[in-house]
Scaffold this motif. Sequence first.
Motif, PDB file in Angstrom:
ATOM      1  N   ILE A   1       7.467   4.094  -9.395  1.00 15.87           N
ATOM      2  CA  ILE A   1       6.919   2.730  -9.350  1.00 15.87           C
ATOM      3  C   ILE A   1       5.817   2.524 -10.390  1.00 15.87           C
ATOM      4  CG2 ILE A   1       7.524   2.178  -6.946  1.00 15.87           C
ATOM      5  CD1 ILE A   1       4.574   3.069  -6.260  1.00 15.87           C
ATOM      6  N   ALA A   2       5.968   3.200 -11.538  1.00 16.13           N
ATOM      7  CA  ALA A   2       4.925   3.095 -12.572  1.00 16.13           C
ATOM      8  C   ALA A   2       4.722   1.654 -13.032  1.00 16.13           C
ATOM      9  CB  ALA A   2       5.293   3.975 -13.760  1.00 16.13           C
ATOM     10  N   ASP A   3       5.762   0.835 -12.924  1.00 18.04           N
ATOM     11  CA  ASP A   3       5.625  -0.564 -13.358  1.00 18.04           C
ATOM     12  C   ASP A   3       4.871  -1.418 -12.347  1.00 18.04           C
ATOM     13  OD1 ASP A   3       7.004  -0.009 -15.594  1.00 18.04           O
ATOM     14  OD2 ASP A   3       8.901  -0.872 -14.930  1.00 18.04           O
ATOM     15  N   PHE A   4       4.620  -0.865 -11.166  1.00 21.76           N
ATOM     16  CA  PHE A   4       4.039  -1.685 -10.095  1.00 21.76           C
ATOM     17  C   PHE A   4       2.637  -1.225  -9.671  1.00 21.76           C
ATOM     18  CE2 PHE A   4       8.625  -1.574  -9.861  1.00 21.76           C
ATOM     19  CZ  PHE A   4       8.946  -2.926  -9.860  1.00 21.76           C
ATOM     20  N   LEU A   5       2.371   0.049  -9.846  1.00 23.17           N
ATOM     21  CA  LEU A   5       1.082   0.607  -9.420  1.00 23.17           C
ATOM     22  C   LEU A   5       0.510   1.425 -10.561  1.00 23.17           C
ATOM     23  CD1 LEU A   5      -1.037   1.447  -7.219  1.00 23.17           C
ATOM     24  CD2 LEU A   5       0.524   3.314  -6.615  1.00 23.17           C
TER      25      LEU A   5
ATOM     26  N   LEU B   1       0.981  -4.442  -8.167  1.00 24.81           N
ATOM     27  CA  LEU B   1       1.906  -5.556  -8.348  1.00 24.81           C
ATOM     28  C   LEU B   1       2.994  -5.511  -7.281  1.00 24.81           C
ATOM     29  CD1 LEU B   1       2.378  -5.344 -12.228  1.00 24.81           C
ATOM     30  CD2 LEU B   1       0.535  -6.441 -10.935  1.00 24.81           C
ATOM     31  N   ASP B   2       3.568  -6.677  -6.981  1.00 22.71           N
ATOM     32  CA  ASP B   2       4.675  -6.712  -6.020  1.00 22.71           C
ATOM     33  C   ASP B   2       6.006  -6.481  -6.746  1.00 22.71           C
ATOM     34  OD1 ASP B   2       5.317  -9.067  -7.277  1.00 22.71           O
ATOM     35  OD2 ASP B   2       4.673 -10.367  -5.633  1.00 22.71           O
ATOM     36  N   HIS B   3       7.109  -6.624  -6.023  1.00 21.58           N
ATOM     37  CA  HIS B   3       8.416  -6.309  -6.624  1.00 21.58           C
ATOM     38  C   HIS B   3       8.752  -7.250  -7.780  1.00 21.58           C
ATOM     39  CE1 HIS B   3       9.155  -9.346  -3.542  1.00 21.58           C
ATOM     40  NE2 HIS B   3      10.190  -9.736  -4.278  1.00 21.58           N
ATOM     41  N   GLN B   4       8.059  -8.409  -7.836  1.00 26.52           N
ATOM     42  CA  GLN B   4       8.282  -9.327  -8.968  1.00 26.52           C
ATOM     43  C   GLN B   4       7.236  -9.134 -10.066  1.00 26.52           C
ATOM     44  OE1 GLN B   4       8.298 -12.865  -6.447  1.00 26.52           O
ATOM     45  NE2 GLN B   4      10.446 -13.190  -7.006  1.00 26.52           N
ATOM     46  N   LYS B   5       6.499  -8.041  -9.937  1.00 21.75           N
ATOM     47  CA  LYS B   5       5.462  -7.670 -10.908  1.00 21.75           C
ATOM     48  C   LYS B   5       4.317  -8.684 -10.974  1.00 21.75           C
ATOM     49  CE  LYS B   5       8.365  -4.624 -13.545  1.00 21.75           C
ATOM     50  NZ  LYS B   5       9.087  -4.349 -14.760  1.00 21.75           N
ATOM     51  N   GLN B   6       4.056  -9.307  -9.824  1.00 23.12           N
ATOM     52  CA  GLN B   6       2.907 -10.212  -9.728  1.00 23.12           C
ATOM     53  C   GLN B   6       1.764  -9.504  -9.000  1.00 23.12           C
ATOM     54  OE1 GLN B   6       2.805 -13.244 -11.220  1.00 23.12           O
ATOM     55  NE2 GLN B   6       4.761 -12.470 -11.998  1.00 23.12           N
ATOM     56  N   PRO B   7       0.511  -9.724  -9.406  1.00 23.10           N
ATOM     57  CA  PRO B   7      -0.613  -9.111  -8.679  1.00 23.10           C
ATOM     58  C   PRO B   7      -0.537  -9.468  -7.198  1.00 23.10           C
ATOM     59  CG  PRO B   7      -1.376 -10.204 -10.669  1.00 23.10           C
ATOM     60  CD  PRO B   7       0.073 -10.549 -10.532  1.00 23.10           C
TER      61      PRO B   7
ATOM     62  N   ILE C   1       8.300  -1.713  -2.496  1.00 21.26           N
ATOM     63  CA  ILE C   1       8.966  -2.277  -3.684  1.00 21.26           C
ATOM     64  C   ILE C   1      10.474  -2.321  -3.433  1.00 21.26           C
ATOM     65  CG2 ILE C   1       9.463  -1.873  -6.146  1.00 21.26           C
ATOM     66  CD1 ILE C   1       6.580  -2.888  -5.547  1.00 21.26           C
ATOM     67  N   GLU C   2      10.983  -1.256  -2.850  1.00 26.02           N
ATOM     68  CA  GLU C   2      12.421  -1.206  -2.585  1.00 26.02           C
ATOM     69  C   GLU C   2      12.838  -2.312  -1.601  1.00 26.02           C
ATOM     70  OE1 GLU C   2      13.704   2.817  -1.817  1.00 26.02           O
ATOM     71  OE2 GLU C   2      15.514   1.998  -0.846  1.00 26.02           O
ATOM     72  N   CYS C   3      12.034  -2.489  -0.547  1.00 20.92           N
ATOM     73  CA  CYS C   3      12.344  -3.520   0.477  1.00 20.92           C
ATOM     74  C   CYS C   3      11.934  -4.910   0.025  1.00 20.92           C
ATOM     75  CB  CYS C   3      11.630  -3.224   1.790  1.00 20.92           C
ATOM     76  SG  CYS C   3      11.975  -1.628   2.445  1.00 20.92           S
ATOM     77  N   ARG C   4      11.303  -5.016  -1.118  1.00 21.78           N
ATOM     78  CA  ARG C   4      10.814  -6.303  -1.647  1.00 21.78           C
ATOM     79  C   ARG C   4       9.829  -6.981  -0.685  1.00 21.78           C
ATOM     80  NH1 ARG C   4      14.480  -7.532  -5.729  1.00 21.78           N
ATOM     81  NH2 ARG C   4      14.234  -9.784  -5.675  1.00 21.78           N
ATOM     82  N   SER C   5       9.143  -6.176   0.146  1.00 21.71           N
ATOM     83  CA  SER C   5       8.200  -6.741   1.115  1.00 21.71           C
ATOM     84  C   SER C   5       7.317  -5.627   1.702  1.00 21.71           C
ATOM     85  CB  SER C   5       8.991  -7.409   2.241  1.00 21.71           C
ATOM     86  OG  SER C   5       8.137  -7.687   3.324  1.00 21.71           O
ATOM     87  N   VAL C   6       6.129  -6.021   2.139  1.00 17.50           N
ATOM     88  CA  VAL C   6       5.265  -5.054   2.827  1.00 17.50           C
ATOM     89  C   VAL C   6       5.479  -5.122   4.348  1.00 17.50           C
ATOM     90  CG1 VAL C   6       3.470  -5.098   1.043  1.00 17.50           C
ATOM     91  CG2 VAL C   6       3.325  -6.689   2.975  1.00 17.50           C
ATOM     92  N   ASP C   7       6.361  -6.009   4.795  1.00 16.16           N
ATOM     93  CA  ASP C   7       6.589  -6.169   6.242  1.00 16.16           C
ATOM     94  C   ASP C   7       7.012  -4.839   6.861  1.00 16.16           C
ATOM     95  OD1 ASP C   7       5.972  -8.737   5.897  1.00 16.16           O
ATOM     96  OD2 ASP C   7       7.985  -9.555   6.197  1.00 16.16           O
ATOM     97  N   GLY C   8       6.404  -4.533   7.987  1.00 14.24           N
ATOM     98  CA  GLY C   8       6.740  -3.285   8.668  1.00 14.24           C
ATOM     99  C   GLY C   8       5.945  -2.101   8.129  1.00 14.24           C
ATOM    100  N   LEU C   9       5.302  -2.287   6.997  1.00 15.16           N
ATOM    101  CA  LEU C   9       4.494  -1.209   6.409  1.00 15.16           C
ATOM    102  C   LEU C   9       2.999  -1.514   6.523  1.00 15.16           C
ATOM    103  CD1 LEU C   9       6.613  -0.651   3.163  1.00 15.16           C
ATOM    104  CD2 LEU C   9       6.493   0.890   5.136  1.00 15.16           C
ATOM    105  N   LEU C  10       2.645  -2.776   6.247  1.00 10.76           N
ATOM    106  CA  LEU C  10       1.239  -3.174   6.307  1.00 10.76           C
ATOM    107  C   LEU C  10       0.832  -3.408   7.762  1.00 10.76           C
ATOM    108  CD1 LEU C  10      -1.174  -3.754   4.460  1.00 10.76           C
ATOM    109  CD2 LEU C  10      -0.442  -6.142   4.355  1.00 10.76           C
TER     110      LEU C  10
END
Length: 431
Positions: A333-337, A352-358, A409-418
């Motif tokens: 995930i070098a492109d995201f973190l 960054l999120d899965h869309q590379k937005q902060p 990033i894989e799930c395209r969401s932090v739901d269930g993790l955060l």
Amino acid sequence: MTFNERASRVIPGGAHTYSKGRDQMPANAPEAFVRGKGGRVWALDGREFVDWGMGINNVLIGHAEDAIDQAACDALRQGQNFSRPTPREVELAESLVELIDGIDMAKFAKNGSDANSAALRLARAVTGRSRVLFDGSAPFLAINDWFIGHTPVNAGVPGEATALAHPFVYDDLASVGRLFGEHSGEVAAVILEPCRERRPAAGFLEGLRALCDAHGALLVFDEIVTGFRYTLHGASRLFGVRPDLLAIGKGMANGYAISALAGRRDVMHRGGLEHSDPRCFLLSTTNGAEQSGLAAAMATIAFYKAHDVIGQLDRTGREVASAITTAAAQAGIADFLSAGGDFGCRPAIACLDHQKQPSAAHRTLFHQELLKHGVFMPWICPSFRHGLSELDQTREACVHAARVYAQAIECRSVDGLLEGPPVKPVMRRYN
Ligand SMILES: Cc1ncc(COP(=O)(O)O)c(C=O)c1O
């Protein structure tokens, strides 16, 4: 009742600094700290953490450093405050004048906001002008109206109080030039942090100096964070551009409350008794020369002279940044973190999120996972006392946290993790 509930009943926001508030931390963050030593802190609930917060970028040698605490204790046992000046305040002013390039005089206060705001008053007094230009891209410069009035959390600040302060864009010299043009002959000062995690663009600070000189305004460097962190000698030593005034604070006394406004004699003397111009009421506070703070600052300077603190801060910060980027690369995930910047002593973390937005949610998730492995990292503030064990623990925590981040990033969401709400910006209009 939780600690947060108890604190919030009697303290607005539950903390004396907004950036320490519960809205700034993941749900599993310690509610309170009770003790610190070196690069570690202990929470009210008994947990131990490697601390990268360091009292909001304030404790640069390490928590509870014996030599500094001893000096402060020795001073306070002789009396904390007197009704005439003391040799300590003269000694500290002399030390700063010796250390920092281009300054002849200094006056002490207890926080950075007061020192910055005093610089603006002095500049207005000296130039006889009322407008000031400030770096509108700065996350923070002061709690005072001229700055807070321009943020979303400006309730209680009258428009009149902010109308004379104009934001420009860091690294955009044209934005400063435009303001000088629009308010020709009215600008007293330009104030900014000379740099944050990135070097200034080539020619930016030189251009500011030239604009100030051409328009008869003073250049003020807010060195509350850069002072005693990037160099002991003032940012002008790094960038070759001298301000007329500068403010230092955090880092000056390893966490003890002291700040200073410093500058050229011909400007600073307007706050003194040896001139016939209208007097400028400059930084006159009951506790500005509190003895323990002055002694801690002197002991801090002695420590810096005996040890390569600046070099160590740079090396340690680079190691932490590399721990994050390496763990991110390993997790794919070098492109995201990532983490880094031009100065090891002040690396920035990018989430960054899965869309590379902060993403505040992803930033919160990363911190949440680090906390599970005993690492408190609201930002990265290295200290001299962070050592191998703190770095090793941080590397391991980063590996774990990056793996969880990769799931988000894989799930395209932090739901269930955060496990709680994402942190919110301090500067927001509504809760
Ligand atoms: C760059 C900068 N300037 C000024 C201040 C204000 O300092 P203080 O909190 O001591 O008033 C801060 C505080 O975070 C800061 O980061």
